[in-house]
Motif scaffolding. Structure first.
Motif, PDB file in Angstrom:
ATOM      1  N   UNK A 324       0.851  -1.195   0.000  1.00 29.03           N
ATOM      2  CA  UNK A 324       0.000   0.000   0.000  1.00 29.03           C
ATOM      3  C   UNK A 324       0.886   1.244   0.000  1.00 29.03           C
ATOM      4  N   UNK A 325       1.304   1.642  -1.179  1.00 28.09           N
ATOM      5  CA  UNK A 325       2.236   2.776  -1.309  1.00 28.09           C
ATOM      6  C   UNK A 325       1.524   4.085  -1.627  1.00 28.09           C
ATOM      7  N   UNK A 326       0.194   4.086  -1.593  1.00 25.47           N
ATOM      8  CA  UNK A 326      -0.551   5.330  -1.761  1.00 25.47           C
ATOM      9  C   UNK A 326      -1.767   5.324  -0.846  1.00 25.47           C
ATOM     10  N   UNK A 327      -2.412   6.452  -0.737  1.00 23.21           N
ATOM     11  CA  UNK A 327      -3.509   6.619   0.215  1.00 23.21           C
ATOM     12  C   UNK A 327      -4.698   5.734  -0.138  1.00 23.21           C
ATOM     13  N   UNK A 328      -4.975   5.578  -1.416  1.00 23.43           N
ATOM     14  CA  UNK A 328      -6.121   4.782  -1.848  1.00 23.43           C
ATOM     15  C   UNK A 328      -5.978   3.324  -1.403  1.00 23.43           C
ATOM     16  N   UNK A 329      -4.777   2.782  -1.514  1.00 26.97           N
ATOM     17  CA  UNK A 329      -4.546   1.403  -1.073  1.00 26.97           C
ATOM     18  C   UNK A 329      -4.799   1.257   0.418  1.00 26.97           C
ATOM     19  N   UNK A 330      -4.346   2.237   1.185  1.00 22.51           N
ATOM     20  CA  UNK A 330      -4.572   2.206   2.630  1.00 22.51           C
ATOM     21  C   UNK A 330      -6.069   2.303   2.942  1.00 22.51           C
ATOM     22  N   UNK A 331      -6.789   3.092   2.157  1.00 22.35           N
ATOM     23  CA  UNK A 331      -8.238   3.213   2.331  1.00 22.35           C
ATOM     24  C   UNK A 331      -8.902   1.832   2.251  1.00 22.35           C
ATOM     25  N   UNK A 332      -8.551   1.081   1.211  1.00 24.96           N
ATOM     26  CA  UNK A 332      -9.164  -0.235   1.038  1.00 24.96           C
ATOM     27  C   UNK A 332      -8.759  -1.196   2.148  1.00 24.96           C
ATOM     28  N   UNK A 333      -7.528  -1.071   2.610  1.00 26.32           N
ATOM     29  CA  UNK A 333      -7.077  -1.935   3.699  1.00 26.32           C
ATOM     30  C   UNK A 333      -7.859  -1.643   4.977  1.00 26.32           C
ATOM     31  N   UNK A 334      -7.977  -0.371   5.308  1.00 24.58           N
ATOM     32  CA  UNK A 334      -8.731  -0.004   6.509  1.00 24.58           C
ATOM     33  C   UNK A 334     -10.199  -0.416   6.393  1.00 24.58           C
TER      34      UNK A 334
END
Length: 441
Positions: A324-334
């Motif tokens: 998760x190297x960008x904010x969008x990836x972190x969004x989906x993880x959370x």
């Protein structure tokens, strides 16, 4: 053929291109401004390809008839600008490899989900007994495979950087998963430039080809309306033109529809359901049966460093989402977390806007651990959230801090939002060290 090919960059992509060029009769020279790994030096020596490392010999590079460059080298690099001035064609390894293969190319791009979708689709094809290779940012380079073992199908993960230098290459099936701000430093901080790069995946397609895209993505749907698309369009959606219930998704394609049951997908999160819809649509359009698709989905365990379960210690679950190297990836993880979560984030910021994850952080996080050389932007943004924060600059300290913040029956999630290059050599290196550190607890 005595044409001279110069290859800039001697990683897997460059070395594979050198191998293919050599087998096709080109005179080959490889130049890397960094140090070349020993295994690639040995291989280049074995096939009698001249190479250099640590710098570029400009006279040799600029004497090329064709330059194949690593995706990591921007067009603004002085050696590339000089090549363009001299009207030397500069292409990607994928573009070069495609010139020597008649295989069906199924290509995947998007800001997020590329690796999971590519890996899942490859797994489905492999389990179905198809003669298939996987390439791009995964495994052996496409050029290496074309040079050594031809497949009937290639599943190719493509970054925007790779697409930038592809001109005649054609995807028989093109998949565009999503578009969110990423790598804008490479695109003059202009979102339009980045969007154009992603849409290069449909260039050269014919009416016989297919374009699979997420219709719920506002940017993609607007672009589809504005652009002239020649290929057959196959949108996927959680709502329209597919319908979704609690236990199944109905995917509609041009020759009918088929049902994918949720029980066959082991991956976490809504984003992985979307990835699966894209992959299964491509598989169905390629002639695989529902049974073959479901068997492939059921046996797919996921991708390393992408919502990867590590272990559970003292009722704390550790998940590695280093990719998760960008904010969008972190969004989906959370979004996929269903227990109180301590989030580890930080690294090399690429112009991130954390507004996208702010509500999820407030709703799901019981602790934040910043891990980077410079955490000032993170500190400034999250300081008033009322969530305990720990500031660290090493993986060991980050894991220790996360453990201290995590209550019983909770999750420690590494989903950094940022590139890894301040403290680590790659996101893989970051994820491996995270797992190693946890396993020492």
């Amino acid at each position: 053929m005595n044409k001279k090919v110069v290859i800039l960059g001697a990683g897997e992509s460059g070395t594979g291109a050198a191998l293919l060029a050599k087998t096709k009769g080109y005179h080959v020279f490889v130049s890397d401004s960094a140090q070349i790994k020993e295994k690639f030096k040995t291989e280049l020596d074995k096939i009698q390809v001249e190479w250099e490392e640590g710098s570029h010999t400009w006279d040799k590079v600029l004497s090329a008839d064709l330059i194949i460059k690593s995706p990591g080298i921007p067009d603004t690099a002085p050696i590339i600008e000089a090549s363009i001035t001299k009207a030397i064609p500069v292409i990607s390894e994928i573009e070069f490899a495609g010139r020597f293969s008649d295989a069906k190319m199924i290509c995947i791009t998007g800001s997020n989900g590329k690796t999971t979708t590519t890996s899942l689709l490859y797994h489905i094809f492999k389990q179905a007994g198809k003669n298939v290779g996987v390439a791009g940012n995964i495994g052996a380079s496409l050029a290496r495979q074309v040079a050594t073992v031809e497949h009937d199908y290639y599943i190719v993960e493509l970054s925007s950087f790779q697409l930038d230098n592809m001109y005649d290459f054609k995807a028989d099936i093109a998949i565009l998963l999503n578009i969110t701000p990423d790598h804008l430093d490479r695109y003059e901080y202009k979102m339009g430039n980045y969007i154009d790069a992603k849409f290069r995946i449909i260039q050269n397609q014919t009416p016989k080809d297919h374009f699979i895209y997420w219709v719920d993505d506002a940017i993609i749907s607007k672009q589809v309306e504005q652009r002239e698309i020649i290929a057959q369009c196959n949108p996927f959606s959680l709502e329209y033109p597919s319908y979704t219930t609690a236990d199944q998704t109905n995917i509609k394609v041009d020759n009918g529809s088929f049902i994918v049951k949720r029980e066959h997908l082991k991956l976490l999160g809504t984003h992985n359901l979307l990835n699966a819809m894209a992959a299964t649509t491509a598989a169905q359009l390629s002639g695989l049966t529902v049974e073959q698709i479901e068997q492939g989905m059921e046996s797919f365990e996921g991708v390393e460093h992408r919502l990867e379960y590590v272990t559970t210690i003292d009722q704390i679950t550790y998940i590695n989402d280093s990719k998760a190297t960008n904010v969008d990836s972190c969004y989906y993880a959370l979004q996929a977390m269903h227990k109180p979560t301590v989030l580890i984030l930080g690294g090399k910021d690429k112009g991130n806007n954390y507004d996208e994850i702010s509500q999820l952080v407030k709703d799901k996080c019981v602790g934040l651990v910043f891990m980077g050389i410079d955490n000032s932007k993170l500190q400034s943004y999250f300081k008033d959230f009322g969530i305990p924060i720990s500031d660290t600059c090493s993986i060991e300290d980050a894991v220790k801090a996360a453990k201290a913040l995590a209550p019983k029956d909770s999750i420690v999630l590494l989903s950094p939002c940022c590139a890894s290059f301040d403290l680590f050599s790659s996101y893989e290196n970051r994820g491996e060290l995270f797992k190693q550190t946890i396993n020492k607890l």
